[in-house]
Design a protein around this motif. Sequence first.
Motif, PDB file in Angstrom:
ATOM      1  N   ALA A 156     -10.060   3.403  -2.311  1.00 27.21           N
ATOM      2  CA  ALA A 156      -9.392   4.739  -2.083  1.00 27.21           C
ATOM      3  C   ALA A 156      -8.204   5.032  -3.099  1.00 27.21           C
ATOM      4  N   PRO A 157      -8.173   6.235  -3.434  1.00 26.21           N
ATOM      5  CA  PRO A 157      -7.101   6.782  -4.553  1.00 26.21           C
ATOM      6  C   PRO A 157      -5.876   7.066  -3.669  1.00 26.21           C
ATOM      7  N   THR A 158      -5.989   7.635  -2.560  1.00 30.74           N
ATOM      8  CA  THR A 158      -4.879   8.111  -1.797  1.00 30.74           C
ATOM      9  C   THR A 158      -4.747   7.766  -0.532  1.00 30.74           C
ATOM     10  N   PRO A 159      -3.493   8.031   0.122  1.00 25.08           N
ATOM     11  CA  PRO A 159      -3.405   7.520   1.485  1.00 25.08           C
ATOM     12  C   PRO A 159      -4.525   8.305   2.751  1.00 25.08           C
ATOM     13  N   ALA A 180       2.503   6.179   0.363  1.00 22.00           N
ATOM     14  CA  ALA A 180       2.294   6.605   1.686  1.00 22.00           C
ATOM     15  C   ALA A 180       3.609   6.545   2.532  1.00 22.00           C
ATOM     16  N   CYS A 192     -12.828   1.839   1.180  1.00 24.31           N
ATOM     17  CA  CYS A 192     -11.408   1.414   1.379  1.00 24.31           C
ATOM     18  C   CYS A 192     -10.755   0.944   0.009  1.00 24.31           C
ATOM     19  N   LEU A 199      -7.846   6.745   2.325  1.00 22.03           N
ATOM     20  CA  LEU A 199      -7.708   5.252   2.768  1.00 22.03           C
ATOM     21  C   LEU A 199      -8.034   5.505   4.505  1.00 22.03           C
ATOM     22  N   ASP A 236       2.208   1.702  -3.354  1.00 28.76           N
ATOM     23  CA  ASP A 236       1.364   1.977  -4.505  1.00 28.76           C
ATOM     24  C   ASP A 236       0.805   3.507  -4.280  1.00 28.76           C
ATOM     25  N   LEU A 237       0.507   3.747  -2.983  1.00 25.92           N
ATOM     26  CA  LEU A 237      -0.279   5.138  -2.985  1.00 25.92           C
ATOM     27  C   LEU A 237       0.935   6.238  -2.516  1.00 25.92           C
ATOM     28  N   ILE A 274       0.776  -1.204  -0.031  1.00 24.41           N
ATOM     29  CA  ILE A 274       0.053  -0.002   0.011  1.00 24.41           C
ATOM     30  C   ILE A 274       0.834   1.048   0.140  1.00 24.41           C
ATOM     31  N   GLU A 276       1.632   7.566   7.897  1.00 22.38           N
ATOM     32  CA  GLU A 276       0.285   7.330   7.191  1.00 22.38           C
ATOM     33  C   GLU A 276      -0.017   5.842   7.301  1.00 22.38           C
ATOM     34  N   ARG A 328      -6.403  -4.079  -2.567  1.00 23.01           N
ATOM     35  CA  ARG A 328      -7.741  -3.458  -2.387  1.00 23.01           C
ATOM     36  C   ARG A 328      -8.670  -4.575  -2.171  1.00 23.01           C
TER      37      ARG A 328
END
Length: 392
Positions: free
Chosen positions: A75-78, A22, A72, A81, A19-20, A16, A26, A144
């Motif tokens: 969710a496109p961003t930390p 974070a 969840c 999410l 990918d995002l 995660i 976060e 996801r």
Amino acid sequence: MTLLDGTVVNVALRTIGRDLGASLAELQWITNGYLLSLASLILLGGSLGDRFGRRRVFVIGTVWFALASLACGLAPTPVALIVARVVQGAGAALLTPGSLAMIQGTFHRDDRAQAIGSWSGLGSIAAALGPFVGGGLVQFASWRWIFLINLPLAVVAVVVARTRVPETSDPDAPARFDVIGAVLATLALGGATYVLIQWGGPVAPWAAGVALLAGVAFWWVERTSDHPMLALGIFANRNFSAANAMTLLVYAALGAVLFFLVLQLQTVGGYGPLGAGIATLPITICMLFLAARGGALAARIGPRIPMTVGPLVMACGTLLLLGSARRVVYVTDVLPGLTVFGLGLAMMVAPLTATVLASAPDEHAGIASGVNNAVARSGSLLAVAALPVRWG
């Protein structure tokens, strides 16, 4: 679903984060945002169940939880999410105390210990299965899906609850609800969590002050209110208080072991998500075969011996895991420690939960369950926030 989601995210955190984009803070909030809202609102969830019906609130919470899980998964961003996880935890706060209170309200007193043993065992299995399920989904599908898998599970839970579970409630429950108490509990836990995660930051002293003031105010409001979310008199029972104190420590240990071990296996041992998840299976196996037997044993000999020996065995298992801090040879550094830890957990978790509920009147099963679950989630929340981690 709620206990699975408390740990299923752990094994996916590294993916995660990549990918995002974070940060470590976060990533901690992705775990702790869920635990924070769950721990803060679970007492209110227990009160709502006692007042409006435990099955009804359980079903509402399950649907809420499923919709938040969908958010969840998309969710496109930390930040998105984290927000969705907070909302998901609020749904979990509605359904979790109801599940245990329904057992307390429908089973005969002589059968409750074994029934609660099965409940505790299956819940702990779900928590221990989290890294395994999450690892498989992350490695072969997408992170996801660790959230989207809740949708079909929620459908099954709602159907079973509506067709097989009788409705129970407390006819003497107050008509009004302690919204102020819920807000103060959230501020106290949220401030403490922020301080532990952002220790040394410029806002940390202010957050500590907010947490302290909110905690004192919560105690005062619950002490003086004619419709408290938490009737403080319930803690006058020494067994209830002692069992909840032990719950805090035990679930802090469980949350910390599952959170940090799967990260250690990936960052130091080079394990993939699935491998890190499979590594935690000894705990799951111990709970699957021994948790209900632990409840039955406590019903025969009393809970004191299992609740004394179990944590000592868990401590021994944790000491055996120290070898994985320097290297990761699974057979010698991980397997023995997780097996011993799982044996101790299976020995004491069912008697612990049964003792909490047995110490409270049946009509307060919802709030007693809420207290115990709040304490358990707070233990995991504070352990994950407080303990340092080296991210690589």
